[in-house]
Design an enzyme around this catalytic site. Sequence first.
Site, PDB file in Angstrom:
ATOM      1  CE  LYS A   1      -7.877  -5.794  -2.629  1.00  0.00           C
ATOM      2  NZ  LYS A   1      -6.565  -6.030  -2.072  1.00  0.00           N
TER       3      LYS A   1
HETATM    4  C1  LIG Z   1      -5.251  -6.784  -2.322  1.00  0.00           C
HETATM    5  C2  LIG Z   1      -4.771  -7.832  -1.401  1.00  0.00           C
HETATM    6  C3  LIG Z   1      -3.499  -7.805  -0.814  1.00  0.00           C
HETATM    7  C4  LIG Z   1      -2.467  -6.796  -1.191  1.00  0.00           C
HETATM    8  O1  LIG Z   1      -2.900  -5.509  -1.047  1.00  0.00           O
HETATM    9  P1  LIG Z   1      -2.009  -4.294  -1.584  1.00  0.00           P
HETATM   10  O2  LIG Z   1      -2.534  -3.128  -0.814  1.00  0.00           O
HETATM   11  O3  LIG Z   1      -2.300  -4.204  -3.056  1.00  0.00           O
HETATM   12  O4  LIG Z   1      -0.596  -4.599  -1.304  1.00  0.00           O
HETATM   13  C5  LIG Z   1      -3.174  -8.780   0.111  1.00  0.00           C
HETATM   14  N1  LIG Z   1      -4.032  -9.756   0.417  1.00  0.00           N
HETATM   15  C6  LIG Z   1      -5.251  -9.841  -0.143  1.00  0.00           C
HETATM   16  C7  LIG Z   1      -6.170 -10.934   0.274  1.00  0.00           C
HETATM   17  C8  LIG Z   1      -5.641  -8.893  -1.081  1.00  0.00           C
HETATM   18  O5  LIG Z   1      -6.840  -8.994  -1.672  1.00  0.00           O
END
Ligand SMILES: *Cc1c(COP(=O)(O)O)cnc(C)c1O
Length: 387
Positions: free
Chosen positions: A188
């Site tokens: 991210k």
């Molecule tokens: C990555 C992601 C999540 C989950 O994130 P985590 O921190 O890995 O639990 C939820 N929603 C979207 C759209 C994502 O891309």
Amino acid sequence: MIPYGRQDIQQADIDVVLDVLHSDFLTQGPMVPRFEQAVAEKVGARHALAVNSATSALHVACLALGLGEGDWLWTTPVTFVASANCGLYCGAQVDFVDIDPRTYNLCPRALGAKLEQAEQTGRLPKVVVAVHLCGQPCKMEAIHALGQRFGFRIIEDASHAIGGQYQGEYIGSGRYSDITVFSFHPVKIITTAEGGMALTNNDALASRMDLLRSHGVTRDPELMTHEVDGPWYYQQVALGFNYRMTELQAALGVSQLERLDDYVATRNALATRYDEQLAGLPVTTPWQHPDSYSGRHLYVIRLELNQVRVTHRQVFESLREQGIGVNLHYIPVHTQPYYQQLGFRPGDFPEAECYYAQAISLPLYPTMNDTQQDLVIAALRQSLEAS
Ligand SMILES: *Cc1c(COP(=O)(O)O)cnc(C)c1O
């Protein structure tokens, strides 16, 4: 292999994490509140609650909004499974709203039509999760207006979108929603290894999420149901979880946050360069709404399959063979076996399925250089020409 996403860890990040290791607190110390305050100030939210993942943030957000058995949560099928699973965790039922073929986000017009139908059958949603796919914000003003009319609450799943803006305000300001969620997974925009955050301007929601992330246990006499026995006293007043973020993670987050605007600017510059370089190819590049400044977590192209003699899968495989770490975000959630078993069927959300049949995520990360990007473009060109 050129990866589709990659974290950027600098010496300053390593130094702050080492400092925490040498300090008195590895968890429940001063760094988590510092990270929370820094993010809240950055995006203009009143409260920020750090947790161990965005998935946990979505869970406590749904619980704080009172989602439970007999309720419905609606979201987009083109998202990571966590955006829908949070409804199931709470015992609610999940349904989907098809996407806008231009932005690939939940379509406010489809939402409006589905709400009118649901009103007839008494199955209006309690919560709608709006996912800012690739970092591009949903049409939040329109979704918020529908929320006012039909009485649902709104969570922004901004896992892709920290540092982006909507109508000139940072995503997370909460102007059009109850709670916003960020993810700090390494692919991210900024990372804490694993980690997430829930932001809100509502004091009661913040207090509830704070309780739920740490066992439902409080030392605050205001939240207790009866007299304090003594200075050792704590009370469990709700069934919570251990969803806490560690001090190590928060320190990394504080350090990464300082580079947030630079990361998003670099991602936008790389995306613009892709737009220019791919202009002559039989692919649809991501359309951007003029109201939005995208966090650009992902750069998704759609293949114009009627213009080429190769299949979607062949292009994907050819890119992987050429060392390009392409990916596909996402397999529509309603087509997953777990959701099929809940009664969803292929064909239920045609725009989402059409997107899935054409989409490829090209590599995009802040340390990507022009040479690497040129390699991706050349490989894509070659894979589209093959037959
Ligand atoms: C990555 C992601 C999540 C989950 O994130 P985590 O921190 O890995 O639990 C939820 N929603 C979207 C759209 C994502 O891309």
